[in-house]
Design a protein around this motif. Structure first.
Motif, PDB file in Angstrom:
ATOM      1  N   GLN A   1      33.961   6.136  16.020  1.00 24.73           N
ATOM      2  CA  GLN A   1      34.474   6.238  17.396  1.00 24.73           C
ATOM      3  C   GLN A   1      33.769   7.393  18.087  1.00 24.73           C
ATOM      4  O   GLN A   1      33.645   8.478  17.513  1.00 24.73           O
ATOM      5  CB  GLN A   1      35.994   6.454  17.406  1.00 24.73           C
ATOM      6  CG  GLN A   1      36.587   6.527  18.817  1.00 24.73           C
ATOM      7  CD  GLN A   1      38.100   6.567  18.800  1.00 24.73           C
ATOM      8  OE1 GLN A   1      38.746   5.665  18.275  1.00 24.73           O
ATOM      9  NE2 GLN A   1      38.675   7.615  19.364  1.00 24.73           N
ATOM     10  N   ILE A   2      33.320   7.168  19.310  1.00 28.96           N
ATOM     11  CA  ILE A   2      32.503   8.128  20.044  1.00 28.96           C
ATOM     12  C   ILE A   2      33.236   8.551  21.311  1.00 28.96           C
ATOM     13  O   ILE A   2      33.900   7.742  21.964  1.00 28.96           O
ATOM     14  CB  ILE A   2      31.145   7.496  20.417  1.00 28.96           C
ATOM     15  CG1 ILE A   2      30.429   6.980  19.158  1.00 28.96           C
ATOM     16  CG2 ILE A   2      30.261   8.480  21.168  1.00 28.96           C
ATOM     17  CD1 ILE A   2      29.323   5.983  19.465  1.00 28.96           C
ATOM     18  N   ASN A   3      33.094   9.817  21.677  1.00 35.50           N
ATOM     19  CA  ASN A   3      33.610  10.293  22.960  1.00 35.50           C
ATOM     20  C   ASN A   3      32.539  11.180  23.589  1.00 35.50           C
ATOM     21  O   ASN A   3      32.351  12.331  23.180  1.00 35.50           O
ATOM     22  CB  ASN A   3      34.903  11.079  22.767  1.00 35.50           C
ATOM     23  CG  ASN A   3      35.534  11.488  24.082  1.00 35.50           C
ATOM     24  OD1 ASN A   3      34.946  11.299  25.147  1.00 35.50           O
ATOM     25  ND2 ASN A   3      36.724  12.051  24.016  1.00 35.50           N
ATOM     26  N   PHE A   4      31.813  10.661  24.555  1.00 36.68           N
ATOM     27  CA  PHE A   4      30.712  11.397  25.162  1.00 36.68           C
ATOM     28  C   PHE A   4      31.194  12.558  26.034  1.00 36.68           C
ATOM     29  O   PHE A   4      30.417  13.446  26.376  1.00 36.68           O
ATOM     30  CB  PHE A   4      29.850  10.458  26.012  1.00 36.68           C
ATOM     31  CG  PHE A   4      29.155   9.394  25.210  1.00 36.68           C
ATOM     32  CD1 PHE A   4      28.230   9.734  24.238  1.00 36.68           C
ATOM     33  CD2 PHE A   4      29.434   8.049  25.417  1.00 36.68           C
ATOM     34  CE1 PHE A   4      27.586   8.767  23.498  1.00 36.68           C
ATOM     35  CE2 PHE A   4      28.791   7.071  24.675  1.00 36.68           C
ATOM     36  CZ  PHE A   4      27.866   7.425  23.702  1.00 36.68           C
TER      37      PHE A   4
ATOM     38  N   ASN B   1      36.600  16.276  21.080  1.00 32.68           N
ATOM     39  CA  ASN B   1      37.701  15.565  20.430  1.00 32.68           C
ATOM     40  C   ASN B   1      37.585  14.072  20.702  1.00 32.68           C
ATOM     41  O   ASN B   1      36.812  13.630  21.557  1.00 32.68           O
ATOM     42  CB  ASN B   1      39.045  16.096  20.928  1.00 32.68           C
ATOM     43  CG  ASN B   1      39.235  17.565  20.603  1.00 32.68           C
ATOM     44  OD1 ASN B   1      38.985  17.993  19.484  1.00 32.68           O
ATOM     45  ND2 ASN B   1      39.678  18.337  21.585  1.00 32.68           N
ATOM     46  N   GLY B   2      38.353  13.288  19.991  1.00 30.20           N
ATOM     47  CA  GLY B   2      38.337  11.848  20.199  1.00 30.20           C
ATOM     48  C   GLY B   2      37.287  11.120  19.385  1.00 30.20           C
ATOM     49  O   GLY B   2      37.073   9.923  19.578  1.00 30.20           O
TER      50      GLY B   2
ATOM     51  N   LYS C   1      38.873   8.881   9.522  1.00 26.21           N
ATOM     52  CA  LYS C   1      39.574  10.124   9.823  1.00 26.21           C
ATOM     53  C   LYS C   1      39.144  10.626  11.198  1.00 26.21           C
ATOM     54  O   LYS C   1      38.000  10.432  11.618  1.00 26.21           O
ATOM     55  CB  LYS C   1      39.250  11.196   8.773  1.00 26.21           C
ATOM     56  CG  LYS C   1      39.618  10.803   7.345  1.00 26.21           C
ATOM     57  CD  LYS C   1      39.205  11.875   6.353  1.00 26.21           C
ATOM     58  CE  LYS C   1      39.453  11.426   4.918  1.00 26.21           C
ATOM     59  NZ  LYS C   1      40.890  11.277   4.617  1.00 26.21           N
ATOM     60  N   ALA C   2      40.057  11.299  11.879  1.00 27.91           N
ATOM     61  CA  ALA C   2      39.714  11.974  13.129  1.00 27.91           C
ATOM     62  C   ALA C   2      38.832  13.173  12.793  1.00 27.91           C
ATOM     63  O   ALA C   2      39.041  13.859  11.797  1.00 27.91           O
ATOM     64  CB  ALA C   2      40.978  12.430  13.844  1.00 27.91           C
TER      65      ALA C   2
ATOM     66  N   ASN D   1      28.609   2.310  16.922  1.00 26.20           N
ATOM     67  CA  ASN D   1      29.722   2.634  16.046  1.00 26.20           C
ATOM     68  C   ASN D   1      29.406   2.150  14.642  1.00 26.20           C
ATOM     69  O   ASN D   1      28.962   1.010  14.447  1.00 26.20           O
ATOM     70  CB  ASN D   1      31.014   1.963  16.534  1.00 26.20           C
ATOM     71  CG  ASN D   1      31.568   2.634  17.769  1.00 26.20           C
ATOM     72  OD1 ASN D   1      31.078   3.689  18.175  1.00 26.20           O
ATOM     73  ND2 ASN D   1      32.589   2.033  18.363  1.00 26.20           N
ATOM     74  N   GLY D   2      29.609   3.016  13.681  1.00 23.65           N
ATOM     75  CA  GLY D   2      29.344   2.667  12.297  1.00 23.65           C
ATOM     76  C   GLY D   2      28.031   3.197  11.785  1.00 23.65           C
ATOM     77  O   GLY D   2      27.751   3.105  10.584  1.00 23.65           O
TER      78      GLY D   2
END
Length: 297
Positions: free
Chosen positions: A217-220, A224-225, A235-236, A257-258
């Protein structure tokens, strides 16, 4: 450490007294009285679990309703297992409590009040312990230290001794066995039985490793996230590599993703008296393990 005798029953009475119209008439709010009985039961159960393990060694029952005089509740505690530790003694609710070196759990809890407990120091082969708190230390028996620094025990002490007197003048709480007082808290002392501060017994241990993770999971927009697949579990994770974040935003190549990355991963173990958790933080992204035309570093 004192061991209890088999199949014995000991009674004790808890008294609530104050300059209060209800208590003077031997009355108490039904919720407050019921909660007090419940918290005494929790206090005994938690102490039994801490000192004797999961096997129940005592049985607590209310044996009589409130009677004349100060509002009183009678309890009977029956020993179910002869190998158990005498929990009433170390709590401070027994005639034998006077023999506890360094004071009982109730006495130590009163000393601690709202102070943050940092740690408990023990020595192999010794029955004594040292409770370190902000501003000082208390020496007591190991058994007592376990009880006096347990959040559930401290919460029950507060609910049983302090909370029933909220808004009442000249409070007096006492425990009586065979007509003799074994514990008394009155006046301002009553309010000294408080819950454990939430940040007590806090420790933080950080382990830094180099490993491969899959970013799932990506958050540009934020550190966080982000999420990763590590050690077979998702895991976060906090992305704390600013250079990587900039490269991700500016790169003409995109990753999916991945995708697998070699990273420096900080594994942070945080523990308090109330909880324990593990956090993850990527401090440096070393390599993007993808085909050359897709690599962003």
């Amino acid at each position: 450490m004192t061991i209890q005798s088999p199949e014995t029953t000991q009674t004790f009475s808890v008294y609530y007294d104050a300059q209060d119209n209800e208590l003077n008439q031997h009355k108490m709010d039904a919720y407050a009285l019921g909660n007090s009985i419940l918290e005494i039961a929790k206090l005994v159960k938690q102490a039994d679990t801490l000192l004797n393990g999961e096997q129940k060694t005592v049985d607590l029952q209310v044996t009589a309703p409130a009677r004349e005089g100060s509002l009183a509740i009678d309890f009977a505690i029956t020993v179910l297992n002869s190998g158990g530790v005498d929990i009433l003694k170390y709590l401070g609710l027994s005639a034998a409590s006077a023999s506890v070196i360094g004071g009982t759990a109730l006495a130590v809890a009163r000393q601690l009040k709202r102070k943050k407990v940092i740690s408990i120091e023990t020595t192999s082969g010794s029955s004594q312990a040292k409770i370190l708190y902000n501003g000082g230390e208390i020496e007591c028996e190991k058994t007592v230290a376990m009880l006096a620094t347990n959040p559930e025990i401290r919460k029950s002490m507060n609910e049983v001794i302090n909370q029933p007197f909220f808004g009442k003048n000249d409070p007096k709480f006492r425990v009586e066995i065979d007509g003799q007082n074994v514990f008394i808290a009155e006046g301002d002392v009553v309010s000294e039985f408080t819950p454990m501060p939430k940040n007590s017994m806090s420790t933080e241990e950080t382990q830094v490793i180099t490993t491969n993770v899959h970013i799932t999971q990506i958050n540009f927009e934020s550190k966080n996230g982000w999420r990763m697949l590590y050690d077979g579990q998702e895991k976060a994770v906090k992305m704390d590599d600013d250079a990587f974040m900039t490269r991700v935003r500016d790169s003409v190549n995109k990753f999916s993703n991945g995708d697998m990355f070699e990273v420096e991963l900080s594994i942070i173990h945080k523990k308090t008296a109330r909880s324990e958790r593990t956090e993850y933080m990527i401090t440096h992204v070393i390599r993007h393990r993808a085909a050359p035309e897709r690599q962003i570093l």
